[in-house]
Design a protein around this motif. Structure first.
Motif, PDB file in Angstrom:
ATOM      1  N   CYS A 143       0.823  -1.207   0.000  1.00  0.00           N
ATOM      2  CA  CYS A 143       0.000   0.000   0.000  1.00  0.00           C
ATOM      3  C   CYS A 143       0.858   1.258   0.000  1.00  0.00           C
ATOM      4  O   CYS A 143       0.533   2.252  -0.655  1.00  0.00           O
ATOM      5  N   LEU A 144       1.987   1.219   0.708  1.00  0.00           N
ATOM      6  CA  LEU A 144       2.840   2.400   0.828  1.00  0.00           C
ATOM      7  C   LEU A 144       3.653   2.686  -0.431  1.00  0.00           C
ATOM      8  O   LEU A 144       4.056   3.830  -0.649  1.00  0.00           O
ATOM      9  N   THR A 145       3.899   1.672  -1.247  1.00  0.00           N
ATOM     10  CA  THR A 145       4.854   1.843  -2.350  1.00  0.00           C
ATOM     11  C   THR A 145       4.274   1.591  -3.742  1.00  0.00           C
ATOM     12  O   THR A 145       4.988   1.810  -4.725  1.00  0.00           O
ATOM     13  N   SER A 146       3.038   1.133  -3.863  1.00  0.00           N
ATOM     14  CA  SER A 146       2.521   0.754  -5.188  1.00  0.00           C
ATOM     15  C   SER A 146       2.516   1.917  -6.164  1.00  0.00           C
ATOM     16  O   SER A 146       2.896   1.768  -7.333  1.00  0.00           O
ATOM     17  N   THR A 147       2.095   3.094  -5.706  1.00  0.00           N
ATOM     18  CA  THR A 147       2.080   4.254  -6.600  1.00  0.00           C
ATOM     19  C   THR A 147       3.484   4.638  -7.025  1.00  0.00           C
ATOM     20  O   THR A 147       3.717   5.005  -8.192  1.00  0.00           O
ATOM     21  N   ILE A 148       4.439   4.537  -6.111  1.00  0.00           N
ATOM     22  CA  ILE A 148       5.836   4.853  -6.443  1.00  0.00           C
ATOM     23  C   ILE A 148       6.348   3.908  -7.520  1.00  0.00           C
ATOM     24  O   ILE A 148       7.007   4.338  -8.484  1.00  0.00           O
ATOM     25  N   TRP A 149       6.063   2.626  -7.378  1.00  0.00           N
ATOM     26  CA  TRP A 149       6.511   1.668  -8.392  1.00  0.00           C
ATOM     27  C   TRP A 149       5.814   1.916  -9.732  1.00  0.00           C
ATOM     28  O   TRP A 149       6.416   1.745 -10.792  1.00  0.00           O
ATOM     29  N   GLY A 150       4.551   2.320  -9.697  1.00  0.00           N
ATOM     30  CA  GLY A 150       3.857   2.639 -10.941  1.00  0.00           C
ATOM     31  C   GLY A 150       4.471   3.818 -11.654  1.00  0.00           C
ATOM     32  O   GLY A 150       4.654   3.804 -12.879  1.00  0.00           O
ATOM     33  N   ILE A 151       4.818   4.860 -10.888  1.00  0.00           N
ATOM     34  CA  ILE A 151       5.474   6.030 -11.478  1.00  0.00           C
ATOM     35  C   ILE A 151       6.846   5.648 -12.032  1.00  0.00           C
ATOM     36  O   ILE A 151       7.245   6.083 -13.120  1.00  0.00           O
ATOM     37  N   ALA A 152       7.567   4.807 -11.286  1.00  0.00           N
ATOM     38  CA  ALA A 152       8.881   4.359 -11.760  1.00  0.00           C
ATOM     39  C   ALA A 152       8.747   3.585 -13.065  1.00  0.00           C
ATOM     40  O   ALA A 152       9.577   3.732 -13.975  1.00  0.00           O
ATOM     41  N   ALA A 153       7.699   2.770 -13.187  1.00  0.00           N
ATOM     42  CA  ALA A 153       7.494   2.018 -14.425  1.00  0.00           C
ATOM     43  C   ALA A 153       7.201   2.934 -15.599  1.00  0.00           C
ATOM     44  O   ALA A 153       7.523   2.603 -16.754  1.00  0.00           O
ATOM     45  N   ASP A 154       6.582   4.094 -15.338  1.00  0.00           N
ATOM     46  CA  ASP A 154       6.327   5.068 -16.401  1.00  0.00           C
ATOM     47  C   ASP A 154       7.569   5.893 -16.739  1.00  0.00           C
ATOM     48  O   ASP A 154       7.623   6.517 -17.799  1.00  0.00           O
ATOM     49  N   ARG A 155       8.544   5.921 -15.836  1.00  0.00           N
ATOM     50  CA  ARG A 155       9.748   6.728 -16.059  1.00  0.00           C
ATOM     51  C   ARG A 155      10.902   5.897 -16.629  1.00  0.00           C
ATOM     52  O   ARG A 155      11.528   6.289 -17.605  1.00  0.00           O
ATOM     53  N   ILE A 156      11.205   4.792 -15.979  1.00  0.00           N
ATOM     54  CA  ILE A 156      12.398   4.019 -16.371  1.00  0.00           C
ATOM     55  C   ILE A 156      12.049   2.774 -17.177  1.00  0.00           C
ATOM     56  O   ILE A 156      12.945   2.120 -17.716  1.00  0.00           O
ATOM     57  N   GLY A 157      10.762   2.424 -17.238  1.00  0.00           N
ATOM     58  CA  GLY A 157      10.370   1.267 -18.030  1.00  0.00           C
ATOM     59  C   GLY A 157       9.731   0.185 -17.190  1.00  0.00           C
ATOM     60  O   GLY A 157       9.917   0.118 -15.973  1.00  0.00           O
ATOM     61  N   ARG A 158       8.972  -0.684 -17.861  1.00  0.00           N
ATOM     62  CA  ARG A 158       8.317  -1.798 -17.162  1.00  0.00           C
ATOM     63  C   ARG A 158       9.327  -2.859 -16.741  1.00  0.00           C
ATOM     64  O   ARG A 158       9.244  -3.404 -15.644  1.00  0.00           O
ATOM     65  N   LYS A 159      10.283  -3.148 -17.593  1.00  0.00           N
ATOM     66  CA  LYS A 159      11.183  -4.273 -17.372  1.00  0.00           C
ATOM     67  C   LYS A 159      12.041  -4.117 -16.114  1.00  0.00           C
ATOM     68  O   LYS A 159      12.148  -5.070 -15.325  1.00  0.00           O
ATOM     69  N   PRO A 160      12.695  -2.971 -15.861  1.00  0.00           N
ATOM     70  CA  PRO A 160      13.501  -2.852 -14.633  1.00  0.00           C
ATOM     71  C   PRO A 160      12.681  -3.027 -13.360  1.00  0.00           C
ATOM     72  O   PRO A 160      13.142  -3.663 -12.405  1.00  0.00           O
ATOM     73  N   VAL A 161      11.472  -2.483 -13.343  1.00  0.00           N
ATOM     74  CA  VAL A 161      10.613  -2.618 -12.166  1.00  0.00           C
ATOM     75  C   VAL A 161      10.220  -4.072 -11.966  1.00  0.00           C
ATOM     76  O   VAL A 161      10.212  -4.584 -10.835  1.00  0.00           O
ATOM     77  N   VAL A 162       9.917  -4.767 -13.046  1.00  0.00           N
ATOM     78  CA  VAL A 162       9.535  -6.175 -12.960  1.00  0.00           C
ATOM     79  C   VAL A 162      10.692  -7.016 -12.447  1.00  0.00           C
ATOM     80  O   VAL A 162      10.523  -7.862 -11.554  1.00  0.00           O
TER      81      VAL A 162
END
Length: 492
Positions: free
Chosen positions: A97-116
């Motif tokens: 709950c605390l980090t999901s939005t942060i990871w979503g923003i990161a996926a829009d900035r650096i890409g889906r693959k690094p976050v995955v």
């Protein structure tokens, strides 16, 4: 004939050639996707495996959590075990709950693959460490970190519709919810069969072995090994986020690249795109679908918690007196049915009814099924097993129908460059509700079992009545007075 086809396709390729930017991995994938007319099986396999990896650890602990808390000696009395177990069960969702939005923003900035890749790596490490927990606070910490560092589901929902052509979009998102649903079924089955192996399988595991000294490590290790295999395979998964900026000449934009991914009837009206980019919170089609998603997610998590407790509790308290192996078998059968349903039935249902009507019908059918659960205690074998398996299969498939419908509505409410953040926002809300659900369901279940002779819905009837109240609330929120859809989208 072949020549005519070639002549017909060449102008289209020449027309769209300016859309692709050299050096952009997402453009390379779009070019291959435009040329591929069949189903992208390899990309769908990535979607399925990664979502399964993030789903299994969520519920794998529930069958053995009671015994784990007992063996950690944190509870002074037996009656206190449920209290402490609720916090461990909620720690994962609280972290996410605390980090999901942060990871979503990161996926829009650096890409889906690094976050995955990072999310799958966190599953490998922290899920194994949870199985090695020797103190209560170590169990809390590892579950919290597993949730906080596991930002997979939001980006994967965006990734699913970016790797396929528009005619396969419903199937792509159904794979997300299918893998999620199967993971929530396989997880408890693993935990039920593989926990305490020295007691269940003394001929294979001795009390002095690693799995004898750490009786809850084996199911966690199996999940981590699977996640490690998925992590290695992620090296070859394609990136779908475009790294280039919008072309000032108007020849290329993220939206134009993604225009062919979403059917015109389900696209956000372009005149409103500048407004939705200002703030996701002002995008009511997105926010209303997220709220509906959170309500049904709360219901599903509470149902998952209650089902195992109810099935394993004694018949004198309104349960079924089943063993953990019996419950695991029922959940395994249900998981298999989810795969068949999502691959072969749901895409057809979605084409005929659309995501909203199919969700409404599914929610309506869940209510009588839940009302029937408490009366199964009057059945005996083999009728009990047959009826229980049928009810579990139908209930879980209906639940996946609803969740998949909300996935489609969420992704169609925003352009591509906001899908990661939008899905991250959805995961934040969903994680909060799913963090509350296990603790709340456990408290209500314990309270209900103490009122066996009450006049109004005695015993476990009260539990399923309250689950139906939540289901009914979710059903009401799917109608037009609350749930908004993007312009020109399918409506009620």
């Amino acid at each position: 004939m072949a020549a005519n086809e070639g002549e017909g396709s060449s102008p289209l390729l020449r027309k769209n050639e300016h859309r692709y930017h050299p050096g952009c991995p997402a453009c390379d994938h779009d070019r291959r996707k435009d040329l591929q007319t069949g189903m992208p099986y390899k990309e769908f396999l990535y979607v399925w495996m990664i979502c399964l990896t993030t789903a299994i650890p969520i519920s794998s602990l529930f069958p053995f959590l009671y015994f784990m808390i007992r063996d950690l000696h944190i509870a002074e009395r037996t009656e206190d075990i449920g209290f402490y177990a609720g916090f461990v069960g909620a720690a994962f969702m609280f972290g996410r709950c605390l980090t999901s939005t942060i990871w979503g923003i990161a996926a829009d900035r650096i890409g889906r693959k690094p976050v995955v890749i990072f999310g799958v790596f966190s599953v490998v490490i922290f899920n194994a460490l949870f199985g090695l927990s020797v103190t209560y606070w170590m169990a809390i910490a590892t579950r919290f970190l597993l949730g906080a560092l596991n930002g997979l589901l939001g980006p994967m929902k965006a990734y699913a519709i970016e790797v396929c052509r528009p005619e396969h979009e419903a199937l792509a998102l159904s794979l997300v919810s299918t893998a999620w649903g199967i993971g929530l079924i396989i997880g408890p089955a693993l935990g039920g069969y593989l926990a305490l192996p020295a007691e269940k399988y003394p001929n294979i595991f001795s009390p002095d072995s690693l799995f004898g000294r750490f009786p809850y490590f084996l199911p966690c290790l199996c999940t981590s090994v699977f996640a490690a295999a998925v992590l290695i395979s992620c090296i070859w998964m394609p990136e779908t986020l475009h790294k280039h900026k919008v072309n000032e000449n108007g020849n290329q934009s993220v939206e134009s690249l993604e225009a062919h991914l979403i059917e015109p009837k389900e696209k956000v009206d372009q005149s409103n795109s500048s407004d939705t980019k200002k703030s996701l919170f002002k995008n009511w089609p997105l926010m209303s679908s997220i709220i509906v998603y959170c309500v049904f997610s709360f219901h599903d998590m509470a149902y998952t918690e209650v089902f195992s407790l109810w099935a394993e509790s004694d018949r004198t308290y309104g349960g079924l007196s089943l063993s953990s192996e019996d419950v695991g078998q029922t959940l395994a059968i249900t998981g298999s049915s989810l795969l068949v349903y999502q691959l072969f039935l749901y895409p057809r249902i979605n084409r005929v009814l659309g995501p909203i009507k199919s969700s409404q019908i599914a929610a309506g059918l869940c209510i009588p099924i839940l009302f029937a659960y408490p009366y199964m205690t009057y059945l005996s074998e083999p009728g009990l097993s047959i009826i229980l398996n049928i009810a579990s299969v139908i209930k879980n498939n209906l639940g996946v129908t609803i969740i998949t419908g909300t996935f489609i509505l969420q992704n169609n409410a925003v352009p591509q460059d906001q899908r990661g953040a939008a899905n991250g926002l959805a995961m934040t809300g969903m994680s909060f509700f799913k963090a509350v659900a296990p603790a709340g369901a456990g408290i209500v279940f314990s309270w209900a079992q103490k009122r066996q002779h009450a006049f109004f819905f005695p015993g476990d009837q009260m539990v399923f009545f309250l689950l139906n109240i939540i289901e009914l609330l979710g059903l009401l929120l799917t109608f037009k007075f609350f749930l908004a859809v993007p312009d020109k989208s399918d409506s009620n």
